[in-house]
Design an enzyme around this catalytic site. Sequence first.
Site, short mmCIF file in Angstrom:
data_model
loop_
_atom_site.label_atom_id
_atom_site.label_comp_id
_atom_site.label_asym_id
_atom_site.label_seq_id
_atom_site.Cartn_x
_atom_site.Cartn_y
_atom_site.Cartn_z
CB SER A 91 -3.76 2.39 2.20
OG SER A 91 -3.92 1.90 0.90
CE LYS A 141 -3.35 -1.10 -0.66
NZ LYS A 141 -3.66 -1.81 -1.94
CG HIS A 159 4.17 -6.04 -1.26
ND1 HIS A 159 4.36 -4.77 -1.73
CD2 HIS A 159 2.90 -6.37 -1.61
CE1 HIS A 159 3.26 -4.36 -2.36
NE2 HIS A 159 2.37 -5.32 -2.30
N1 LIG Z 1 -1.56 7.58 -9.19
C1 LIG Z 1 -1.69 7.51 -7.88
N2 LIG Z 1 -1.53 8.62 -7.11
C2 LIG Z 1 -1.66 8.56 -5.77
N3 LIG Z 1 -1.96 7.43 -5.09
C3 LIG Z 1 -2.14 6.30 -5.81
C4 LIG Z 1 -2.01 6.29 -7.23
N4 LIG Z 1 -2.23 5.02 -7.64
C5 LIG Z 1 -2.51 4.29 -6.55
N5 LIG Z 1 -2.46 5.05 -5.45
C6 LIG Z 1 -2.76 4.67 -4.07
O1 LIG Z 1 -1.80 3.73 -3.60
C7 LIG Z 1 -2.43 2.83 -2.67
C8 LIG Z 1 -2.28 1.43 -3.20
O2 LIG Z 1 -0.96 1.04 -2.94
P1 LIG Z 1 -0.21 -0.11 -3.71
O3 LIG Z 1 -0.33 0.07 -5.16
O4 LIG Z 1 1.15 -0.15 -3.11
O5 LIG Z 1 -1.05 -1.39 -3.26
S1 LIG Z 1 -0.53 -2.89 -3.34
O6 LIG Z 1 0.30 -3.10 -2.15
O7 LIG Z 1 0.20 -3.11 -4.57
O8 LIG Z 1 -1.79 -3.68 -3.26
C9 LIG Z 1 -3.88 3.28 -2.57
O9 LIG Z 1 -3.91 4.25 -1.51
P2 LIG Z 1 -5.20 4.65 -0.68
O10 LIG Z 1 -6.08 5.39 -1.64
O11 LIG Z 1 -4.71 5.54 0.40
O12 LIG Z 1 -5.82 3.40 -0.17
C10 LIG Z 1 -4.09 3.92 -3.93
O13 LIG Z 1 -5.17 4.80 -4.00
#
Ligand SMILES: Nc1ncnc2c1ncn2[C@@H]1O[C@H](COP(=O)(O)OS(=O)(=O)O)[C@@H](OP(=O)(O)O)[C@H]1O
Length: 304
Positions: A147, A56, A117
């Site tokens: 998240s 996340k 991860h």
């Molecule tokens: N472009 C962009 N800009 C800003 N934030 C973004 C973007 N893409 C993904 N996210 C946010 O990243 C969170 C998901 O994290 P991961 O991609 O690491 O998830 S995972 O571990 O691979 O399942 C999740 O965070 P939260 O919204 O706080 O839950 C996503 O909304």
Amino acid sequence: MSLEEMKALQLDERRPPPETTEMNGVLMTKMMSDNWDKIWNFQAKPDDLLIATYAKAGTTWTQEIVDMIQNDGDVQKCQRANTFDRHPFIEWALPPPLNSGLDLANKMPSPRTLKTHLPVQMVPPSFWKENVKIIYVARNAKDCLVSYYHFSRMNKMIPDPGPWEDYVETFKAGKVLWGSWYDHVKGWWDAKDRHRILYLLYEDMKEDPKREIQKMLRFLEKDISEEVLNKIIHHTSFDMMKQNPMANYTTLPTSIMDHSISPFMRRGVPGDWKNYFTVAQNEAFDKDYERKMAGTTLTFRTTL
Ligand SMILES: Nc1ncnc2c1ncn2[C@@H]1O[C@H](COP(=O)(O)OS(=O)(=O)O)[C@@H](OP(=O)(O)O)[C@H]1O
């Protein structure tokens, strides 16, 4: 796992969450620990790129940026498959006949971009031996926790988080898949000067995506025009990625990820934790945080 295989799976909505087990104090799915020998012995190649994160922390965002860089801003090429098929998730093991991350990685032609991860001490040794370039992204603990909580509610492949107040304690104790956030971010921070690791922060990416993408470009030794750079910033914004089925995980069946419970692309902002932590939870969190993060030079911003 391909989309066809995913659909063929037709998982039972009521199936229990996956069995988990601890390996060296790190919680994993039983499928991962059962396949650990294969994962540990995975053969990395010198021209691989590894995107490493605590869950996340902005993995998918970074994957999309990297893919756009590698494809010179060609959106169509980045639409060739879901992020999870474009970039094999090396430790994500699934029951046959599904493709585990390793199967996908082994079939993929070079140069490959891979995702993990894993905490730094559990990364397969061939990555260090081959001196593979790694982009590590970290996100502040409180937003990661929020998240991860929502993700654990909507993702049926990982353990149920239980009530919010219990999950706060579970996260602090590191009893979540891939282990302690504190150990993860510190472990990779300590490793960054010994290996080819670009260590980025989610909050910095949010504050100034152009500056952070330029860091990635330098690290990847890629030169692109200003026009392509702007295109990458636009295509990888939260709003664009939320609408992009090849990046927002909506192609998965609801029996795997149920976006009606909480969307994968949820809020995408620093500071959302303020909407969840009570004053008492926040004070206790900060006290525990200070103790666990004492002595490190790594610092985070929890708002912008
Ligand atoms: N472009 C962009 N800009 C800003 N934030 C973004 C973007 N893409 C993904 N996210 C946010 O990243 C969170 C998901 O994290 P991961 O991609 O690491 O998830 S995972 O571990 O691979 O399942 C999740 O965070 P939260 O919204 O706080 O839950 C996503 O909304």
